[in-house]
Design a protein around this motif. Structure first.
Motif, mmCIF file in Angstrom:
data_model
loop_
_atom_site.group_PDB
_atom_site.id
_atom_site.type_symbol
_atom_site.label_atom_id
_atom_site.label_comp_id
_atom_site.label_asym_id
_atom_site.label_seq_id
_atom_site.Cartn_x
_atom_site.Cartn_y
_atom_site.Cartn_z
ATOM 1 N N ASP A 10 0.859 -1.186 0.000
ATOM 2 C CA ASP A 10 0.000 0.000 0.000
ATOM 3 C C ASP A 10 0.895 1.236 0.000
ATOM 4 O OD1 ASP A 10 -1.723 2.111 0.539
ATOM 5 O OD2 ASP A 10 -2.917 0.999 2.001
ATOM 6 N N LYS A 13 1.030 4.007 2.782
ATOM 7 C CA LYS A 13 1.469 3.684 4.136
ATOM 8 C C LYS A 13 2.978 3.514 4.208
ATOM 9 C CE LYS A 13 -2.853 1.226 5.232
ATOM 10 N NZ LYS A 13 -3.360 2.292 6.112
ATOM 11 N N ALA A 14 3.563 3.905 5.341
ATOM 12 C CA ALA A 14 4.991 3.729 5.599
ATOM 13 C C ALA A 14 5.296 2.243 5.773
ATOM 14 C CB ALA A 14 5.391 4.509 6.844
ATOM 15 N N HIS A 16 6.479 0.497 8.263
ATOM 16 C CA HIS A 16 6.016 -0.094 9.531
ATOM 17 C C HIS A 16 4.496 -0.143 9.636
ATOM 18 C CE1 HIS A 16 5.585 4.190 10.680
ATOM 19 N NE2 HIS A 16 4.707 3.743 11.569
ATOM 20 N N GLU A 17 3.788 0.544 8.724
ATOM 21 C CA GLU A 17 2.328 0.558 8.738
ATOM 22 C C GLU A 17 1.714 -0.507 7.843
ATOM 23 O OE1 GLU A 17 1.547 5.333 9.483
ATOM 24 O OE2 GLU A 17 1.807 4.589 7.430
ATOM 25 N N GLN A 18 2.514 -1.214 7.076
ATOM 26 C CA GLN A 18 1.992 -2.201 6.135
ATOM 27 C C GLN A 18 1.320 -3.363 6.877
ATOM 28 O OE1 GLN A 18 2.097 -1.996 2.689
ATOM 29 N NE2 GLN A 18 2.962 0.057 2.963
ATOM 30 N N GLU A 19 0.246 -3.842 6.296
ATOM 31 C CA GLU A 19 -0.431 -5.014 6.864
ATOM 32 C C GLU A 19 0.500 -6.217 6.865
ATOM 33 O OE1 GLU A 19 -4.484 -7.703 6.138
ATOM 34 O OE2 GLU A 19 -4.158 -5.843 5.008
ATOM 35 N N PRO A 21 4.447 -6.825 6.736
ATOM 36 C CA PRO A 21 5.736 -6.131 6.795
ATOM 37 C C PRO A 21 6.728 -6.572 5.725
ATOM 38 C CG PRO A 21 5.555 -7.729 8.569
ATOM 39 C CD PRO A 21 4.195 -7.623 7.942
ATOM 40 N N GLN A 62 11.153 6.633 8.755
ATOM 41 C CA GLN A 62 10.873 7.260 10.031
ATOM 42 C C GLN A 62 11.486 6.428 11.158
ATOM 43 O OE1 GLN A 62 6.573 7.859 10.338
ATOM 44 N NE2 GLN A 62 6.407 7.709 8.098
ATOM 45 N N ASP A 64 10.032 4.816 13.423
ATOM 46 C CA ASP A 64 9.320 3.544 13.574
ATOM 47 C C ASP A 64 9.704 2.532 12.489
ATOM 48 O OD1 ASP A 64 7.950 4.406 15.816
ATOM 49 O OD2 ASP A 64 6.237 5.169 14.655
ATOM 50 N N ASP A 65 10.497 2.981 11.520
ATOM 51 C CA ASP A 65 10.913 2.106 10.424
ATOM 52 C C ASP A 65 12.328 1.551 10.627
ATOM 53 O OD1 ASP A 65 8.540 2.543 8.899
ATOM 54 O OD2 ASP A 65 9.359 4.457 8.214
#
Length: 279
Positions: A10, A13-14, A16-19, A21, A62, A64-65
């Motif tokens: 997606d 989304k970043a 770390h936000e991927q459904e 990873p 980021q 979070d990544d």
């Protein structure tokens, strides 16, 4: 080989936000010997010919990544690595008998998707591990070198221009004004790509490390030229060559004892030109 492009999943989304990873290559485990990574890299030109693969982030990251901020070198045949070969137009035609349809049989490239299924990278081959703040600079500098290297496309352009000039001669129209205009335009477009790449190298500057970095603006101009000009060069080549460029029968038909003589009759150009050369 330098493996940068992730599947991305997606795009809004970043990492770390991927459904899932695995849409971005990431570290799944660390130990005293190294790290284990999982994910994939797409569109990897020439990777099957490589001895080593250097994986790296594909975008700005980021905090979070951090797990996605990994740069490391793996051997091309390390355990856990799988290559899924990409398709190309007319790829099965090149597998037929004969030489005409085989293309660049000895030196052509390929693209593949590389799957990393829990691949181990020893610490001595890890060059970034969680330093997410440097990912953006790394991507910018890698693409600066890479986009300048697109001058390689002008070699193919030279071949296409030469082939277009040859077929114009075979068709008996090398001196027709609109044919010459098209060949001039093809050359202008091709050399514009080359000029931007060479200018980027000429305008290079020395970094604090002592390494030289080519001009990023001109490198991106070279890239933008490559996304447009080769298609126009190809269109002009087809315009010069005519419809046979895309509807030509195969070499198998040409060698066939029944259809071969018919093709030799109807695919003739000007007098003195061998039909096989025209094909």
């Amino acid at each position: 080989g330098g493996a940068m492009t992730d599947p991305k999943g997606d795009r809004s989304k970043a990492p770390h936000e991927q459904e899932d990873p695995d849409m971005y290559l990431h570290v799944v485990e660390k130990n005293d010997k190294g790290v284990i990574v999982k994910g994939a890299k797409a569109h990897q030109t020439g990777c099957i010919n490589s001895h080593w693969i250097i994986v790296m982030p594909t975008m700005r990251l980021q905090e979070d990544d951090k797990d996605f901020a990994i740069v490391g070198a793996v051997k091309a045949d390390d355990p856990g690595i799988t290559y899924i070969y990409g398709r190309q137009s007319c790829d099965t035609r090149s597998m037929e008998e004969g030489d005409i349809d085989s293309g660049n049989a000895k030196f052509s490239g390929q693209e593949a998707m590389i799957i990393f299924d829990n691949v181990f990278i020893p610490w001595e081959h890890v060059f970034m591990n969680g330093e997410f703040e440097y990912a953006s600079m790394l991507v910018e500098r890698f693409t600066c070198y890479h986009r300048r290297s697109y001058v390689c496309k002008t070699g193919l352009g030279d071949v296409l221009i030469g082939a277009a000039a040859a077929i114009a001669d075979y068709n008996g129209i090398p001196s027709v004004s609109h044919i010459k205009d098209k060949l001039v335009e093809m050359t202008h477009l091709n050399e514009s790509i080359y000029a931007a790449g060479i200018a980027s190298s000429y305008q290079a500057h020395r970094t604090k490390s002592g390494a030289w970095l080519n001009d990023d603006m001109l490198a991106n101009v070279c890239k933008h030229n490559v996304t447009r000009f080769p298609y126009e060069i190809g269109r002009l080549a087809q315009d010069i060559a005519g419809g046979l460029m895309v509807t030509l029968p195969s070499e198998k038909d040409f060698r066939n004892p029944e259809t071969g003589p018919i093709l030799r009759k109807y695919l003739k150009g000007r007098k003195g030109v061998d039909v096989e050369n025209r094909m």
